[in-house]
Design a protein around this motif. Sequence first.
Motif, short mmCIF file in Angstrom:
data_model
loop_
_atom_site.label_atom_id
_atom_site.label_comp_id
_atom_site.label_asym_id
_atom_site.label_seq_id
_atom_site.Cartn_x
_atom_site.Cartn_y
_atom_site.Cartn_z
N PRO A 112 0.83 -1.21 0.00
CA PRO A 112 0.00 0.00 0.00
C PRO A 112 0.86 1.25 0.00
O PRO A 112 0.62 2.18 -0.76
CB PRO A 112 -0.80 -0.13 1.28
N ASN A 113 1.84 1.26 0.87
CA ASN A 113 2.71 2.43 0.94
C ASN A 113 3.87 2.28 -0.04
O ASN A 113 3.91 2.93 -1.08
CB ASN A 113 3.26 2.60 2.35
N TYR A 114 4.79 1.43 0.34
CA TYR A 114 5.91 1.18 -0.54
C TYR A 114 5.52 0.06 -1.47
O TYR A 114 4.59 -0.64 -1.28
CB TYR A 114 7.14 0.78 0.27
N GLY A 115 6.28 -0.12 -2.48
CA GLY A 115 5.92 -1.11 -3.47
C GLY A 115 5.56 -0.41 -4.75
O GLY A 115 6.27 0.43 -5.19
N THR A 116 4.46 -0.71 -5.29
CA THR A 116 4.08 -0.02 -6.52
C THR A 116 2.62 0.31 -6.55
O THR A 116 2.02 0.48 -7.59
CB THR A 116 4.42 -0.88 -7.74
N LEU B 32 15.88 -4.25 4.54
CA LEU B 32 16.78 -5.38 4.69
C LEU B 32 17.25 -5.50 6.13
O LEU B 32 17.34 -6.60 6.68
CB LEU B 32 17.98 -5.20 3.75
N ALA B 33 17.52 -4.37 6.73
CA ALA B 33 17.93 -4.39 8.14
C ALA B 33 16.82 -4.95 9.01
O ALA B 33 17.06 -5.76 9.92
CB ALA B 33 18.31 -2.98 8.58
N ILE B 34 15.61 -4.52 8.73
CA ILE B 34 14.48 -5.03 9.48
C ILE B 34 14.36 -6.54 9.30
O ILE B 34 14.16 -7.30 10.24
CB ILE B 34 13.18 -4.32 9.05
N SER B 60 7.13 1.62 10.76
CA SER B 60 5.80 1.04 10.62
C SER B 60 5.44 0.85 9.14
O SER B 60 4.87 -0.16 8.76
CB SER B 60 4.78 1.94 11.30
N SER B 61 5.80 1.82 8.34
CA SER B 61 5.51 1.70 6.91
C SER B 61 6.28 0.54 6.29
O SER B 61 5.73 -0.23 5.50
CB SER B 61 5.87 3.01 6.20
N HIS B 62 7.52 0.44 6.65
CA HIS B 62 8.32 -0.65 6.10
C HIS B 62 7.77 -1.99 6.54
O HIS B 62 7.70 -2.94 5.76
CB HIS B 62 9.77 -0.51 6.53
N LEU B 63 7.37 -2.06 7.78
CA LEU B 63 6.79 -3.30 8.27
C LEU B 63 5.50 -3.62 7.51
O LEU B 63 5.25 -4.77 7.15
CB LEU B 63 6.50 -3.17 9.77
N GLU B 68 2.65 -6.89 3.77
CA GLU B 68 1.80 -7.03 2.60
C GLU B 68 2.43 -7.97 1.59
O GLU B 68 1.75 -8.66 0.84
CB GLU B 68 1.55 -5.66 1.96
N CYS B 69 3.74 -7.94 1.58
CA CYS B 69 4.46 -8.81 0.65
C CYS B 69 4.47 -10.25 1.15
O CYS B 69 4.93 -11.15 0.45
CB CYS B 69 5.90 -8.33 0.47
N GLY B 70 3.99 -10.47 2.34
CA GLY B 70 3.94 -11.82 2.87
C GLY B 70 5.27 -12.31 3.39
O GLY B 70 5.44 -13.50 3.66
N LEU B 71 6.22 -11.39 3.52
CA LEU B 71 7.53 -11.82 4.00
C LEU B 71 7.57 -11.89 5.52
O LEU B 71 8.27 -12.70 6.09
CB LEU B 71 8.61 -10.86 3.49
#
Lengths: 127, 127
Positions: A112-116, B32-34, B60-63, B68-71
């Motif tokens: 939603p935020n990062y990505g595309t 990557l650090a996260i 929070s945004s990175h998380l 969302e990416c399922g990682l």
Amino acid sequence: MTMNSGGATTEPRTELGAAAALFRGLADPTRLAITRRLAAGRARVVDLCNELGLAQSTVSSHLACLRECGLIDSRPEGRASWYFLARPELLDLLAAAEGLLAATGDAVALCPNYGTAAAGDMNEGDA
Amino acid sequence: MTMNSGGATTEPRTELGAAAALFRGLADPTRLAITRRLAAGRARVVDLCNELGLAQSTVSSHLACLRECGLIDSRPEGRASWYFLARPELLDLLAAAEGLLAATGDAVALCPNYGTAAAGDMNEGDA
DNA sequence: CGCTATCATCGGCTCATGACGATGAATAGT
DNA sequence: ACTATTCATCGTCATGAGCCGATGATAGCG
């Protein structure tokens, strides 16, 4: 403390720069396509241009990027330059990535935020 | 032919989107650090904020992106949320990446055109 | 010797992306 | 009930990054 408070830091995480640069090298769809194409066999710039449908300068820049990253290498032959993968381990990395993609299904897509996401106009060309 | 001529295509390579998104998810030094941090064990947002020295909103945004990416995934516990890796295969991918980095030495770094050029200092810091 | 083909680089353009602060919701403790 | 802590989300800003066309250099060919 609070030394980085004040707008863009312009200095994210230098420590992880190498790994991040590696991933970023493969993060671009075009570069990934080039990488996979080279994984299938060496190619010239014009070949990639035709196959990818991109401008020659674009392909050349991506090739330069990948080459600087040490992922691919070139071999001048005549007036052409053959590009090929410089690191077989790259195939392992791609395989691991596909393995992970297989595990996640295709949940790995957009954020939603990062990505595309939220690109504004999402026009599927051939749709 | 000549269908994509005219500025930003806004439609790069849709097929490779999944893999590219995956790599892009790991392409950012902060993410990557996260990811590595979570590979070492679950953590809360505040923990990551303190350890990474970033704003809470940034973390929070990175998380959210990684989730969302399922990682990664989160588990609300009390007023905190514990984040952890959702995919063990991610470790394989990171291992493959490190293997490739070891193979290339640290040649994977900066590109003149694409890739974080004009950075300056190359400090690897701790492993 | 001129011509063409191939590639690298320059400059500019536009959008995506990461960073931050501020605000709002939910929870736990006093 | 009030407050403190934790987290998610919104809006904004600045830069990175990809794309293109045009130009210049190099190398084979007629």
